[in-house]
Design a protein around this motif. Sequence first.
Motif, PDB file in Angstrom:
ATOM      1  N   GLY A   1       0.784  -1.223   0.000  1.00  0.00           N
ATOM      2  CA  GLY A   1       0.000   0.000   0.000  1.00  0.00           C
ATOM      3  C   GLY A   1       0.816   1.272   0.000  1.00  0.00           C
ATOM      4  O   GLY A   1       0.271   2.358   0.194  1.00  0.00           O
ATOM      5  N   ARG A   2       2.137   1.153  -0.211  1.00  0.00           N
ATOM      6  CA  ARG A   2       2.985   2.333  -0.213  1.00  0.00           C
ATOM      7  C   ARG A   2       2.896   3.041  -1.561  1.00  0.00           C
ATOM      8  O   ARG A   2       2.967   2.396  -2.602  1.00  0.00           O
ATOM      9  N   LYS A   3       2.742   4.349  -1.498  1.00  0.00           N
ATOM     10  CA  LYS A   3       2.517   5.133  -2.714  1.00  0.00           C
ATOM     11  C   LYS A   3       3.825   5.585  -3.335  1.00  0.00           C
ATOM     12  O   LYS A   3       4.759   5.952  -2.635  1.00  0.00           O
ATOM     13  N   SER A   4       3.874   5.572  -4.656  1.00  0.00           N
ATOM     14  CA  SER A   4       5.004   6.137  -5.387  1.00  0.00           C
ATOM     15  C   SER A   4       4.458   6.749  -6.676  1.00  0.00           C
ATOM     16  O   SER A   4       3.296   6.559  -7.026  1.00  0.00           O
ATOM     17  N   PHE A   5       5.324   7.511  -7.360  1.00  0.00           N
ATOM     18  CA  PHE A   5       4.904   8.171  -8.584  1.00  0.00           C
ATOM     19  C   PHE A   5       5.825   7.752  -9.728  1.00  0.00           C
ATOM     20  O   PHE A   5       7.041   7.664  -9.553  1.00  0.00           O
ATOM     21  N   ARG A   6       5.234   7.491 -10.860  1.00  0.00           N
ATOM     22  CA  ARG A   6       6.008   7.116 -12.048  1.00  0.00           C
ATOM     23  C   ARG A   6       5.743   8.144 -13.144  1.00  0.00           C
ATOM     24  O   ARG A   6       4.595   8.477 -13.437  1.00  0.00           O
ATOM     25  N   ARG A   7       6.813   8.643 -13.742  1.00  0.00           N
ATOM     26  CA  ARG A   7       6.681   9.635 -14.808  1.00  0.00           C
ATOM     27  C   ARG A   7       6.431   8.941 -16.142  1.00  0.00           C
ATOM     28  O   ARG A   7       7.146   8.010 -16.505  1.00  0.00           O
ATOM     29  N   VAL A   8       5.417   9.381 -16.865  1.00  0.00           N
ATOM     30  CA  VAL A   8       5.092   8.788 -18.167  1.00  0.00           C
ATOM     31  C   VAL A   8       5.035   9.896 -19.209  1.00  0.00           C
ATOM     32  O   VAL A   8       4.675  11.040 -18.919  1.00  0.00           O
ATOM     33  N   VAL A   9       5.424   9.558 -20.416  1.00  0.00           N
ATOM     34  CA  VAL A   9       5.405  10.519 -21.520  1.00  0.00           C
ATOM     35  C   VAL A   9       3.995  10.598 -22.081  1.00  0.00           C
ATOM     36  O   VAL A   9       3.404   9.582 -22.437  1.00  0.00           O
ATOM     37  N   THR A  10       3.443  11.799 -22.158  1.00  0.00           N
ATOM     38  CA  THR A  10       2.123  12.002 -22.769  1.00  0.00           C
ATOM     39  C   THR A  10       2.244  12.627 -24.152  1.00  0.00           C
ATOM     40  O   THR A  10       1.303  12.625 -24.924  1.00  0.00           O
ATOM     41  N   LYS A  11       3.422  13.193 -24.456  1.00  0.00           N
ATOM     42  CA  LYS A  11       3.654  13.777 -25.777  1.00  0.00           C
ATOM     43  C   LYS A  11       5.126  13.629 -26.110  1.00  0.00           C
ATOM     44  O   LYS A  11       5.992  14.022 -25.326  1.00  0.00           O
ATOM     45  N   GLU A  12       5.423  13.020 -27.241  1.00  0.00           N
ATOM     46  CA  GLU A  12       6.810  12.800 -27.632  1.00  0.00           C
ATOM     47  C   GLU A  12       7.482  14.131 -27.977  1.00  0.00           C
ATOM     48  O   GLU A  12       6.820  15.063 -28.458  1.00  0.00           O
ATOM     49  N   PRO A  13       8.806  14.229 -27.744  1.00  0.00           N
ATOM     50  CA  PRO A  13       9.493  15.480 -28.047  1.00  0.00           C
ATOM     51  C   PRO A  13       9.571  15.760 -29.543  1.00  0.00           C
ATOM     52  O   PRO A  13       9.611  14.848 -30.359  1.00  0.00           O
ATOM     53  N   SER A  14       9.576  17.020 -29.858  1.00  0.00           N
ATOM     54  CA  SER A  14       9.736  17.447 -31.245  1.00  0.00           C
ATOM     55  C   SER A  14      11.217  17.684 -31.520  1.00  0.00           C
ATOM     56  O   SER A  14      11.954  18.092 -30.628  1.00  0.00           O
ATOM     57  N   PRO A  15      11.685  17.419 -32.725  1.00  0.00           N
ATOM     58  CA  PRO A  15      13.090  17.688 -33.031  1.00  0.00           C
ATOM     59  C   PRO A  15      13.414  19.181 -33.053  1.00  0.00           C
ATOM     60  O   PRO A  15      14.572  19.579 -33.052  1.00  0.00           O
ATOM     61  N   GLU A  16      12.371  20.012 -33.088  1.00  0.00           N
ATOM     62  CA  GLU A  16      12.607  21.449 -33.113  1.00  0.00           C
ATOM     63  C   GLU A  16      13.098  21.933 -31.751  1.00  0.00           C
ATOM     64  O   GLU A  16      12.603  21.494 -30.718  1.00  0.00           O
ATOM     65  N   PRO A  17      14.085  22.832 -31.704  1.00  0.00           N
ATOM     66  CA  PRO A  17      14.573  23.337 -30.417  1.00  0.00           C
ATOM     67  C   PRO A  17      13.522  24.201 -29.725  1.00  0.00           C
ATOM     68  O   PRO A  17      12.677  24.825 -30.376  1.00  0.00           O
ATOM     69  N   VAL A  18      13.590  24.211 -28.386  1.00  0.00           N
ATOM     70  CA  VAL A  18      12.668  25.048 -27.618  1.00  0.00           C
ATOM     71  C   VAL A  18      13.104  26.500 -27.725  1.00  0.00           C
ATOM     72  O   VAL A  18      14.278  26.831 -27.570  1.00  0.00           O
ATOM     73  N   VAL A  19      12.178  27.381 -28.003  1.00  0.00           N
ATOM     74  CA  VAL A  19      12.459  28.814 -28.041  1.00  0.00           C
ATOM     75  C   VAL A  19      11.864  29.421 -26.777  1.00  0.00           C
ATOM     76  O   VAL A  19      10.647  29.459 -26.593  1.00  0.00           O
ATOM     77  N   TRP A  20      12.742  29.888 -25.898  1.00  0.00           N
ATOM     78  CA  TRP A  20      12.293  30.428 -24.613  1.00  0.00           C
ATOM     79  C   TRP A  20      12.016  31.925 -24.727  1.00  0.00           C
ATOM     80  O   TRP A  20      12.718  32.650 -25.419  1.00  0.00           O
ATOM     81  N   LYS A  21      10.993  32.364 -24.003  1.00  0.00           N
ATOM     82  CA  LYS A  21      10.751  33.791 -23.820  1.00  0.00           C
ATOM     83  C   LYS A  21      11.469  34.190 -22.540  1.00  0.00           C
ATOM     84  O   LYS A  21      11.024  33.859 -21.445  1.00  0.00           O
ATOM     85  N   GLU A  22      12.594  34.874 -22.691  1.00  0.00           N
ATOM     86  CA  GLU A  22      13.426  35.193 -21.535  1.00  0.00           C
ATOM     87  C   GLU A  22      13.091  36.578 -20.985  1.00  0.00           C
ATOM     88  O   GLU A  22      12.830  37.524 -21.735  1.00  0.00           O
ATOM     89  N   SER A  23      13.098  36.676 -19.658  1.00  0.00           N
ATOM     90  CA  SER A  23      12.818  37.953 -19.006  1.00  0.00           C
ATOM     91  C   SER A  23      13.472  37.957 -17.638  1.00  0.00           C
ATOM     92  O   SER A  23      13.997  36.941 -17.183  1.00  0.00           O
ATOM     93  N   ARG A  24      13.441  39.105 -16.990  1.00  0.00           N
ATOM     94  CA  ARG A  24      13.951  39.243 -15.627  1.00  0.00           C
ATOM     95  C   ARG A  24      12.817  39.738 -14.736  1.00  0.00           C
ATOM     96  O   ARG A  24      12.103  40.676 -15.101  1.00  0.00           O
ATOM     97  N   PHE A  25      12.654  39.110 -13.586  1.00  0.00           N
ATOM     98  CA  PHE A  25      11.580  39.513 -12.690  1.00  0.00           C
ATOM     99  C   PHE A  25      11.906  40.853 -12.039  1.00  0.00           C
ATOM    100  O   PHE A  25      12.998  41.058 -11.525  1.00  0.00           O
ATOM    101  N   CYS A  26      10.937  41.751 -12.076  1.00  0.00           N
ATOM    102  CA  CYS A  26      11.062  43.042 -11.406  1.00  0.00           C
ATOM    103  C   CYS A  26       9.749  43.284 -10.668  1.00  0.00           C
ATOM    104  O   CYS A  26       8.704  43.446 -11.291  1.00  0.00           O
TER     105      CYS A  26
END
Length: 223
Positions: A97-122
Amino acid sequence: MRSRISESDDREQEYFKKALSDFALDAASGGAIRHLADRGYTANQIVRMLDFPTPFKRVQQTVWKYFLDQGIILLEEPERERGQAEYDYVTEYDAYGRKSFRRVVTKEPSPEPVVWKESRFCQAAKGERLPDFLERKSRENGEGFSYVSCDFGLYKRRDPKGFERLMDVLEPEDREYIGGICWERKMAYHRLNQRMRRIAARLGKAGHPEVCYFIKSREKVRL
């Protein structure tokens, strides 16, 4: 020749004894350690709560491996680790009855690179306090898709006294939590759960450089 064979046998016996000891410790307390770590307890608290006596170092190692396995801590920047893949966490229970969590893929990665919107918190510009901002962005993206950079393994070795001064700005239990993780000598990235949002806000207010990653909205925010 006999001496070399004897030394080899001795090494094999030591290896076997260690493997057996590791197995026994994991069987006796591994599940409990992972369960308590998942509930947010520090390594020191876990040691005190275990029914089976377990060395502090062993608890640290088990927690570290569990955090890596579950994606709670990443050793690469989130975009390198995850790309554009999407994940979910499935709750599972063992025979006891011990609980654990397993990570599963719901969407496969795209070969395209991630484009981040970069900012600084003010705070003045955004019109909201840092803790409120971190909570809002984590809620919008989900905790499993929100991370903060952690240079503790590097900082502690590079400037031990400076590291201790930095830890002084944290609440005692949060300081104990950070000190109980066996950080490697490299940058790491911790999931922005409630505790880490509190820690990130305190360190950000103290002027310590951090970067938050909000994966679903593709935002990289420097604090």
